[in-house]
Scaffold this active site. Structure first.
Site, PDB file in Angstrom:
ATOM      1  N   TRP A  43       2.962 -10.267  -0.621  1.00 13.73           N
ATOM      2  CA  TRP A  43       3.680 -10.629  -1.852  1.00 13.73           C
ATOM      3  C   TRP A  43       2.823 -11.496  -2.781  1.00 13.73           C
ATOM      4  O   TRP A  43       3.173 -11.680  -3.937  1.00 13.73           O
ATOM      5  CB  TRP A  43       4.940 -11.418  -1.506  1.00 13.73           C
ATOM      6  N   LYS A  44       1.753 -12.067  -2.261  1.00  8.33           N
ATOM      7  CA  LYS A  44       0.931 -13.026  -3.028  1.00  8.33           C
ATOM      8  C   LYS A  44       1.823 -14.154  -3.560  1.00  8.33           C
ATOM      9  O   LYS A  44       2.786 -14.515  -2.895  1.00  8.33           O
ATOM     10  CB  LYS A  44       0.176 -12.307  -4.146  1.00  8.33           C
ATOM     11  N   GLY A  58      -0.191  -4.683  -1.938  1.00 11.73           N
ATOM     12  CA  GLY A  58       0.096  -5.803  -2.837  1.00 11.73           C
ATOM     13  C   GLY A  58       1.234  -5.452  -3.779  1.00 11.73           C
ATOM     14  O   GLY A  58       2.415  -5.558  -3.435  1.00 11.73           O
ATOM     15  N   GLY A  59       0.886  -5.007  -4.980  1.00 10.78           N
ATOM     16  CA  GLY A  59       1.880  -4.750  -6.028  1.00 10.78           C
ATOM     17  C   GLY A  59       3.077  -3.939  -5.566  1.00 10.78           C
ATOM     18  O   GLY A  59       4.233  -4.300  -5.846  1.00 10.78           O
ATOM     19  N   GLU A  81      -9.047 -12.488  -2.704  1.00 11.45           N
ATOM     20  CA  GLU A  81      -8.668 -13.551  -3.656  1.00 11.45           C
ATOM     21  C   GLU A  81      -8.947 -14.932  -3.055  1.00 11.45           C
ATOM     22  O   GLU A  81      -9.353 -15.857  -3.760  1.00 11.45           O
ATOM     23  CB  GLU A  81      -7.186 -13.390  -4.038  1.00 11.45           C
ATOM     24  N   GLU A 126     -10.300  -3.553   2.210  1.00 10.32           N
ATOM     25  CA  GLU A 126      -9.781  -3.627   0.847  1.00 10.32           C
ATOM     26  C   GLU A 126     -10.940  -3.706  -0.146  1.00 10.32           C
ATOM     27  O   GLU A 126     -11.467  -4.800  -0.405  1.00 10.32           O
ATOM     28  CB  GLU A 126      -8.926  -4.884   0.682  1.00 10.32           C
ATOM     29  N   SER A 166      -4.381  -0.792  -4.404  1.00  6.55           N
ATOM     30  CA  SER A 166      -3.586   0.093  -5.266  1.00  6.55           C
ATOM     31  C   SER A 166      -2.932   1.249  -4.498  1.00  6.55           C
ATOM     32  O   SER A 166      -2.797   2.351  -5.029  1.00  6.55           O
ATOM     33  CB  SER A 166      -4.431   0.615  -6.434  1.00  6.55           C
TER      34      SER A 166
HETATM   35  C1  PEP Z   1      -3.806  -6.710  -1.870  1.00  5.09           C
HETATM   36  O1  PEP Z   1      -3.779  -7.671  -2.613  1.00  5.09           O
HETATM   37  O2  PEP Z   1      -3.999  -6.869  -0.662  1.00  5.09           O
HETATM   38  C2  PEP Z   1      -3.637  -5.387  -2.456  1.00  5.09           C
HETATM   39  C3  PEP Z   1      -3.995  -4.349  -1.760  1.00  5.09           C
HETATM   40  O3  PEP Z   1      -3.103  -5.342  -3.726  1.00  5.09           O
HETATM   41  P1  PEP Z   1      -2.682  -4.025  -4.544  1.00  5.09           P
HETATM   42  O4  PEP Z   1      -1.933  -3.125  -3.599  1.00  5.09           O
HETATM   43  O5  PEP Z   1      -1.807  -4.529  -5.656  1.00  5.09           O
HETATM   44  O6  PEP Z   1      -3.932  -3.390  -5.033  1.00  5.09           O
END
Ligand code: PEP
Length: 253
Positions: free
Chosen positions: A10-11, A237-238, A100, A170, A216
């Site tokens: 969820w960040k 993530g998103g 991050e 990632e 993504s």
């Molecule tokens: C993440 O932050 O681990 C990630 C994969 O983000 P997103 O799916 O939004 O690219």
């Protein structure tokens, strides 16, 4: 058989009320719709953990995760959260080394090795993130770079401890950018990582290590990614902030 895992990161998103709504929706949908043994992990911000734990209840295939932890066991580290604290509120998984945190909080491979040790010493499972920048990929140095991250932060572990690790590949250029690695790019890296692990710990441990893809991922591309022989799930993530999308990704195996 390797575990299939879909973890939502969820960040720094969601108020407590928003988090309650999201968790309840996910728990209900997983209960009604997920028929296989894919594991879902909700990696919420710290303040959501106890609420999410209560909403997850005894759901068999949903676990609680954190996004970080201290490398220290306890003491005068203002603002930090220990693994013991995470364990005491029901956390099972801890994301470590997200790009991050590496970039904005200067987390080094050595620091991450210490965090990995902390997480394992408390019986929790690290989801260890690795991945290259666009610059490194453009120089075609991604395999050396990512395998070195694994060596630096994980290869001090005993065979027994390494077997408890989950890895998330990632590529940084794919995180939050809408730019997904192709399924071939993901498969190639995952296979290289598995071969690298086999070189150190043997083929059996390598074959049993779950390697997730992150960057993504969404319901439209997850089925093709998860169909790759070395892709064992996703770190999302998103799309983990939308219950329908997250559960559709879980159902993509
Ligand atoms: C993440 O932050 O681990 C990630 C994969 O983000 P997103 O799916 O939004 O690219």
């Amino acid at each position: 058989m390797r575990k299939h895992i879909v973890a939502g990161n969820w960040k720094m998103n969601n108020t407590l009320e928003e988090g309650k709504k999201l968790t309840s929706e996910i728990v209900n949908m997983v209960r009604d719709e997920v028929m296989d043994d894919t594991i879902a992990v909700l990696c919420t911000p710290y303040v959501h953990l106890t609420t999410a734990r209560d909403l997850i209840g005894d759901a068999a295939n949903i676990f609680l995760g954190a996004q970080n932890c201290s490398q220290h066991e306890s003491g005068a580290y203002t603002g930090e959260i220990s693994v013991g604290m995470l364990s005491s509120v029901g956390v099972s998984y801890v994301i470590l080394g997200h790009s991050e945190r590496r970039e904005y909080f200067a987390e080094s491979d050595d620091l991450l090795a210490a965090k990995v040790d902390q997480v394992l010493s408390t019986g929790l499972t690290p989801i260890f993130c690795c991945g290259e920048s666009l610059e490194i990929r453009e120089k075609d140095e991604q395999y050396e770079f990512v395998t070195q991250q694994i060596t630096n932060s994980l290869f001090h572990l005993s065979q027994e401890n390494f077997s408890k690790i989950v890895i998330a590949y990632e590529p940084i250029w794919a995180i939050g950018t809408g730019k997904t690695a192709t399924s071939d790019q993901a498969q190639e890296m995952h296979h290289k990582l598995r071969t690298h692990i086999a070189g150190k710990y043997g083929q059996q441990i390598a074959d049993e290590t779950s390697i997730l893809y992150g960057g993504s991922a969404k319901p439209s591309n997850a089925p093709e990614l998860f169909a790759q022989p070395d892709v064992d799930g996703g770190l999302i993530g998103g799309a983990s902030l939308k219950s329908r999308d997250f559960v559709d990704i879980i159902k993509s195996f």
